[in-house]
Scaffold this active site. Structure first.
Site, PDB file in Angstrom:
ATOM      1  CE1 TYR A 144     -29.193  84.651   4.381  1.00  0.00           C
ATOM      2  CE2 TYR A 144     -27.503  82.987   4.041  1.00  0.00           C
ATOM      3  CZ  TYR A 144     -28.195  83.832   4.886  1.00  0.00           C
ATOM      4  OH  TYR A 144     -27.890  83.863   6.222  1.00  0.00           O
ATOM      5  CG  ASP A 239     -22.177  85.185  -2.272  1.00  0.00           C
ATOM      6  OD1 ASP A 239     -21.404  84.245  -2.002  1.00  0.00           O
ATOM      7  OD2 ASP A 239     -23.044  85.598  -1.479  1.00  0.00           O
ATOM      8  CE  LYS A 287     -22.588  77.685   2.386  1.00  0.00           C
ATOM      9  NZ  LYS A 287     -23.022  77.421   3.750  1.00  0.00           N
TER      10      LYS A 287
END
Length: 456
Positions: A144, A239, A287
């Site tokens: 994702y 990522d 995050k």
């Protein structure tokens, strides 16, 4: 009948917010029931609007590495807020945060900040296309990368939870520019490059996938991606929106064979010398880098990053990019996240992962606890227990029906798990003995509930 205040609040929310939530997995769609609306959080705990407290194993889906509302992070944000909420101009804090990121990840020679992980991956893909003059992007099923149109094909996370192949509203042309390959399947990727290598701008991969459950790369897999992309003139985008600065001072890349020189950086932890078996062209971060505030970024080789406007032809902009409150939170978090913090989170994750496995074993539930550093998740079923889960197809084939009763038994006992079997469990430096004891006490009953579950 006594009114349920949580249900009433959810009904109010659904009247004015699509699905009652601002991000799909929060709706409890895959576990059933009403989501808990949170009023406050501190340390390892969240408190809902009825005043009930839970030990939190979601931790804002990763950012709360230090625990919720860490006093020094809150103070840094309050101090920044006292000077103004947003300027639309450069600040010294964003320079310091970029320096802290580069200190931990030297291969991120230059860094551009944005507001969300989706923006970071979207910009990285645009940058790769601008750098190579090519159109195709290769991604892996189950990885994702935010809700970028072209990257939603066979994504994990909320898309996996709701069993959707992609999303309405994504055009055929966008989808056609994405090639989806099974994760951990190097021969399949080699075949794609053999056929279309001269058209591929980049391969994008989660450093260690945690949106189809935790499915770590097979040994050498990421290094093989680097070899293939280099051979064909494509870029490699790693990522680390989820793993970056959470699984270690330098993220998964720092755990995946990067040598360290043992020196302590201004950002905490040890410095990576860069002598890795592979070095990506671009990283995306999110995050933890924002300490719980809306902030993300991308970084990589200077000559590629300099293709971004205003120095280059690849356009990217954002009014709130590098927001001073978010950069203050991120900088405070990275400065506080030292080796002791990572050692504590690692040990807590090992203890809890082992305890989950023991409880499920005692209840006779076939399962596999899969780990990537201090991230882990539970995969249910005989096949998962026997063979492990190496791909999105494996993850989808597990006995997902066992998760909802397991989840609700833990919630009833005052422990908040991720409301999807396809998500990682998150701990923090604030998970002390008292919090851990409450989790461990809840596990046997939850394991029995999973054992009693039957397919719908």
């Amino acid at each position: 009948m006594t009114a349920d205040p949580m249900h009433e609040l959810f009904e109010r929310a659904r009247a004015v917010i699509p699905g009652g939530v601002s991000s799909p997995v929060r709706a409890f769609g895959s576990v059933g029931g009403d989501p808990r609306f949170i009023a406050s959080a501190r340390g390892p705990y969240v408190t809902d609007t009825t005043g009930r407290e839970y030990v939190d194993l979601v931790m804002s889906w990763g950012p709360a590495l230090l625990g919720h509302a860490h006093p020094e992070v809150v103070a840094a944000v309050q101090d920044a807020a006292s000077r103004g909420l947003s300027f639309g101009a450069p600040t010294e804090a964003e320079v310091e945060l970029a320096e802290a990121v580069r200190g931990r990840v030297p291969a991120a020679e230059k860094v551009r900040f944005v507001s969300t992980g989706t923006e970071a991956t979207m910009t990285a893909v645009r940058l790769a296309r601008g750098a190579t003059g090519r159109d195709l992007v290769v991604k892996f099923a189950g990885c994702y990368h935010g809700h970028v149109d072209a990257l939603l094909a066979e994504a994990g996370s909320g898309v996996a939870t709701f069993a959707l192949p992609g999303s309405a509203g994504v055009t055929t042309a966008s989808a056609a520019e994405t090639v989806v390959v099974p994760y951990n399947d190097l021969p399949a990727l080699e075949a794609v490059f053999a056929e279309r290598g001269d058209r591929i701008a980049a391969v994008i991969t989660e450093a260690a996938p945690a949106n189809m459950g935790v499915v770590p790369p097979q040994p050498g897999f990421n290094a093989a991606l680097r070899r293939l992309t280099t051979e064909h003139g494509a870029l490699l985008i790693l990522d680390e929106v989820l793993t970056g600065f959470r699984v270690g001072p330098s993220g998964w890349w720092g755990l995946d064979g990067v040598a360290t020189d043992g020196a302590t950086t201004a950002g905490g932890g040890t410095t990576a010398t860069g002598s890795a078996p592979y070095v990506p062209d671009l990283f995306t971060f999110g995050k933890v880098v924002g300490g719980g505030m809306p902030l993300a970024g991308l970084g990589g080789r200077a000559e590629i990053m300099d293709l971004l406007a205003p120095t280059g032809p690849v356009y990217q902009a954002g009014t709130l990019s590098g927001n001073p409150l978010a950069t203050a939170a991120g900088l405070a978090t990275l400065r506080l996240a030292d080796s002791a913090v990572y050692a504590h989170v690692d040990e807590a994750a090992r203890t809890l992962g082992d305890a989950v496995a023991d409880a499920l074993d005692a209840a006779g539930v076939a399962h596999r606890v899969q780990r990537a550093g201090n991230l882990f998740s539970v995969m249910f079923g005989e096949a998962a227990a026997r063979d492990g889960v190496r791909s999105y197809a494996d993850a989808q084939a597990q006995e997902t029906f066992r998760h909802p009763p397991f989840f609700h038994a833990m919630l009833d006992a005052g422990v908040a798990l991720p409301p999807s079997v396809f998500e990682a469990w998150f701990l923090s430096a604030a998970h002390d003995d008292a919090a851990m004891s409450r989790i461990l006490e809840a596990l046997p009953a939850a394991a029995r509930a999973a054992a009693e579950a039957r397919p719908a």
